[in-house]
Design a protein around this motif. Structure first.
Motif, PDB file in Angstrom:
ATOM      1  N   VAL A   4      26.588  41.871  53.945  1.00  0.00           N
ATOM      2  CA  VAL A   4      25.850  43.137  54.029  1.00  0.00           C
ATOM      3  C   VAL A   4      25.535  43.672  52.638  1.00  0.00           C
ATOM      4  O   VAL A   4      24.414  44.130  52.362  1.00  0.00           O
ATOM      5  CB  VAL A   4      26.657  44.167  54.850  1.00  0.00           C
ATOM      6  N   PHE A   5      26.524  43.606  51.741  1.00  0.00           N
ATOM      7  CA  PHE A   5      26.362  44.180  50.399  1.00  0.00           C
ATOM      8  C   PHE A   5      25.906  43.154  49.362  1.00  0.00           C
ATOM      9  O   PHE A   5      25.854  43.489  48.173  1.00  0.00           O
ATOM     10  CB  PHE A   5      27.685  44.801  49.940  1.00  0.00           C
ATOM     11  N   SER A   6      25.609  41.902  49.796  1.00  0.00           N
ATOM     12  CA  SER A   6      25.228  40.829  48.864  1.00  0.00           C
ATOM     13  C   SER A   6      26.254  40.683  47.751  1.00  0.00           C
ATOM     14  O   SER A   6      25.925  40.494  46.581  1.00  0.00           O
ATOM     15  CB  SER A   6      23.841  41.109  48.260  1.00  0.00           C
ATOM     16  N   TYR A   7      27.514  40.791  48.115  1.00  0.00           N
ATOM     17  CA  TYR A   7      28.608  40.700  47.154  1.00  0.00           C
ATOM     18  C   TYR A   7      28.925  39.226  46.907  1.00  0.00           C
ATOM     19  O   TYR A   7      29.127  38.456  47.851  1.00  0.00           O
ATOM     20  CB  TYR A   7      29.837  41.429  47.702  1.00  0.00           C
ATOM     21  N   PRO A   8      28.986  38.782  45.660  1.00  0.00           N
ATOM     22  CA  PRO A   8      29.120  37.348  45.357  1.00  0.00           C
ATOM     23  C   PRO A   8      30.537  36.833  45.510  1.00  0.00           C
ATOM     24  O   PRO A   8      31.211  36.509  44.528  1.00  0.00           O
ATOM     25  CB  PRO A   8      28.661  37.272  43.894  1.00  0.00           C
ATOM     26  N   GLU A  25      35.419  30.265  41.402  1.00  0.00           N
ATOM     27  CA  GLU A  25      34.575  31.331  40.859  1.00  0.00           C
ATOM     28  C   GLU A  25      34.387  32.454  41.875  1.00  0.00           C
ATOM     29  O   GLU A  25      34.455  33.642  41.521  1.00  0.00           O
ATOM     30  CB  GLU A  25      33.218  30.760  40.452  1.00  0.00           C
ATOM     31  N   ARG A  26      34.131  32.093  43.136  1.00  0.00           N
ATOM     32  CA  ARG A  26      33.889  33.118  44.149  1.00  0.00           C
ATOM     33  C   ARG A  26      35.171  33.837  44.553  1.00  0.00           C
ATOM     34  O   ARG A  26      35.141  35.014  44.934  1.00  0.00           O
ATOM     35  CB  ARG A  26      33.250  32.482  45.388  1.00  0.00           C
ATOM     36  N   PHE A  27      36.304  33.137  44.490  1.00  0.00           N
ATOM     37  CA  PHE A  27      37.563  33.745  44.928  1.00  0.00           C
ATOM     38  C   PHE A  27      37.989  34.884  44.006  1.00  0.00           C
ATOM     39  O   PHE A  27      38.636  35.830  44.447  1.00  0.00           O
ATOM     40  CB  PHE A  27      38.660  32.681  44.987  1.00  0.00           C
ATOM     41  N   VAL A  28      37.618  34.805  42.738  1.00  0.00           N
ATOM     42  CA  VAL A  28      37.961  35.886  41.801  1.00  0.00           C
ATOM     43  C   VAL A  28      37.373  37.207  42.282  1.00  0.00           C
ATOM     44  O   VAL A  28      38.027  38.263  42.227  1.00  0.00           O
ATOM     45  CB  VAL A  28      37.449  35.543  40.393  1.00  0.00           C
ATOM     46  N   HIS A  29      36.130  37.169  42.761  1.00  0.00           N
ATOM     47  CA  HIS A  29      35.498  38.395  43.268  1.00  0.00           C
ATOM     48  C   HIS A  29      36.088  38.806  44.613  1.00  0.00           C
ATOM     49  O   HIS A  29      36.351  39.988  44.855  1.00  0.00           O
ATOM     50  CB  HIS A  29      33.984  38.185  43.402  1.00  0.00           C
ATOM     51  N   SER A  30      36.286  37.831  45.491  1.00  0.00           N
ATOM     52  CA  SER A  30      36.763  38.153  46.839  1.00  0.00           C
ATOM     53  C   SER A  30      38.189  38.674  46.835  1.00  0.00           C
ATOM     54  O   SER A  30      38.535  39.559  47.625  1.00  0.00           O
ATOM     55  CB  SER A  30      36.672  36.924  47.745  1.00  0.00           C
ATOM     56  N   VAL A  31      39.040  38.125  45.985  1.00  0.00           N
ATOM     57  CA  VAL A  31      40.441  38.538  46.005  1.00  0.00           C
ATOM     58  C   VAL A  31      40.585  39.988  45.556  1.00  0.00           C
ATOM     59  O   VAL A  31      41.444  40.724  46.076  1.00  0.00           O
ATOM     60  CB  VAL A  31      41.301  37.593  45.132  1.00  0.00           C
ATOM     61  N   VAL A  32      39.744  40.421  44.611  1.00  0.00           N
ATOM     62  CA  VAL A  32      39.779  41.829  44.202  1.00  0.00           C
ATOM     63  C   VAL A  32      39.345  42.726  45.348  1.00  0.00           C
ATOM     64  O   VAL A  32      39.967  43.761  45.628  1.00  0.00           O
ATOM     65  CB  VAL A  32      38.874  42.046  42.968  1.00  0.00           C
ATOM     66  N   LEU A  33      38.287  42.324  46.042  1.00  0.00           N
ATOM     67  CA  LEU A  33      37.797  43.100  47.179  1.00  0.00           C
ATOM     68  C   LEU A  33      38.834  43.161  48.299  1.00  0.00           C
ATOM     69  O   LEU A  33      39.161  44.245  48.806  1.00  0.00           O
ATOM     70  CB  LEU A  33      36.494  42.479  47.697  1.00  0.00           C
TER      71      LEU A  33
END
Length: 314
Positions: A257-261, A85-93
């Motif tokens: 820093v940005f509270s990015y999930p 679940e978290r990797f979906v957000h991180s990989v885009v970033l």
């Protein structure tokens, strides 16, 4: 890769077990005063925390070989699901920042080399050296203050708007929350690529075949396109793929820093709250992520450089 993963997992396991954080206390949280010693023992027995260190490590390793990464003590979910679940957000970033830092850094390095010893070259070198010594979290705070607080162009943090249902979140909302974290990672990652590309192109422009090409009347962009680009693009790609470790480490600080999930925020929470299964799963995943970047760099080198294939055939 297998020996590397085993060594890193074992060292990480020892470090976690010898840390001052009590996983039982972190698991219970604010209700620690209401939990007696007998209940603490039952919790330790349930999670296997009362076993010797080596027994715990081998139990975890056996379950891992069977495809079970354990259950997160924080999220009460399987570790594989939390990472997915978290990797979906991180990989885009990370992918967005990786592309922009590579393109911008490569362009800056080329321009600096072609304008060597001019004010453009000196300005770019000063800018890159300053970025190389700038902490990621400080750059994130600076970007946050300027573009979110002072100018108000972007949201202050999070991955989606606060108080909005998941079904009502649009792609535009997600992109707005992605821009500042991606900008922070891109700015920090530009310096190494630009400086490396500049030095490599300067070496190429000083070679004999470049002097011969200039004697034939080739100058400027035509000279770079015909003789310089193919000699500097492979080292730049190699450096960019090898920077996966810095990219992942920078994402950890940026997301905090940005509270990015993403995975970065999950890593910090797992470390602070003593979530051993989740932290080991993240260490394992990040190691494979970095190793994959280095492997892709090696494969691209062999694919684009004929000399590598000739040496292998011999």
């Amino acid at each position: 890769m297998a020996t590397l993963l085993v060594a890193i997992c074992f060292i990480s396991f020892l470090l976690i077990k010898n840390s001052p954080i009590d996983p039982i206390q972190a698991y219970i949280g604010a209700d620690m005063l209401n939990v007696g010693s007998e209940q603490r023992e039952k919790i330790a027995e349930y999670w296997g925390l009362n076993e010797p260190i080596m027994v715990q490590f081998f139990n975890w390793g056996s379950a891992l070989l069977a495809g079970d990464m354990g259950t997160s003590m924080i999220y009460r979910q399987p570790v594989s699901e939390v990472i997915g679940e978290r990797f979906v957000h991180s990989v885009v970033l990370m992918l967005t920042a990786w592309i922009f830092s590579g393109v911008i850094g490569f362009t800056m390095g080329v321009v600096a080399a072609m304008k060597r010893d001019t004010w453009i070259d000196r300005s770019m070198k000063w800018y890159c050296y300053m970025l190389a010594s700038t902490p990621t979290f400080w750059m994130g705070l600076l970007v946050l203050i300027v573009f979110a607080v002072w100018l108000g162009w972007f949201p202050i943090g999070l991955g989606v708007p606060a108080g909005v249902l998941a079904k009502d979140v649009t792609t535009v909302d997600q992109l707005k929350h992605l821009i500042l974290p991606a900008m922070t990672l891109s700015i920090v990652g530009v310096g190494n690529v630009a400086l490396h590309t500049r030095q490599k192109l300067i070496d190429v422009l000083g070679s004999e075949y470049i002097l011969f090409a200039r004697a034939r009347g080739e100058w400027g962009f035509i000279l770079f396109w015909r003789h310089g680009l193919r000699n500097i693009v492979i080292p730049a790609l190699t450096l960019q793929f090898a920077a996966f470790s810095e990219l992942f480490g920078g994402a950890v600080l940026t997301e905090q820093v940005f509270s990015y999930p993403g995975l970065g925020q999950a890593t910090v929470e797992a470390g602070l709250r003593g979530d051993v299964p989740l932290l080991l799963g993240l260490v394992l995943f990040s190691t494979m992520f970095v190793f994959g970047g280095n492997l892709i760099a090696d494969l691209i080198y062999r694919l684009l450089d004929p000399r590598m294939r000739e040496g292998r055939s011999r």
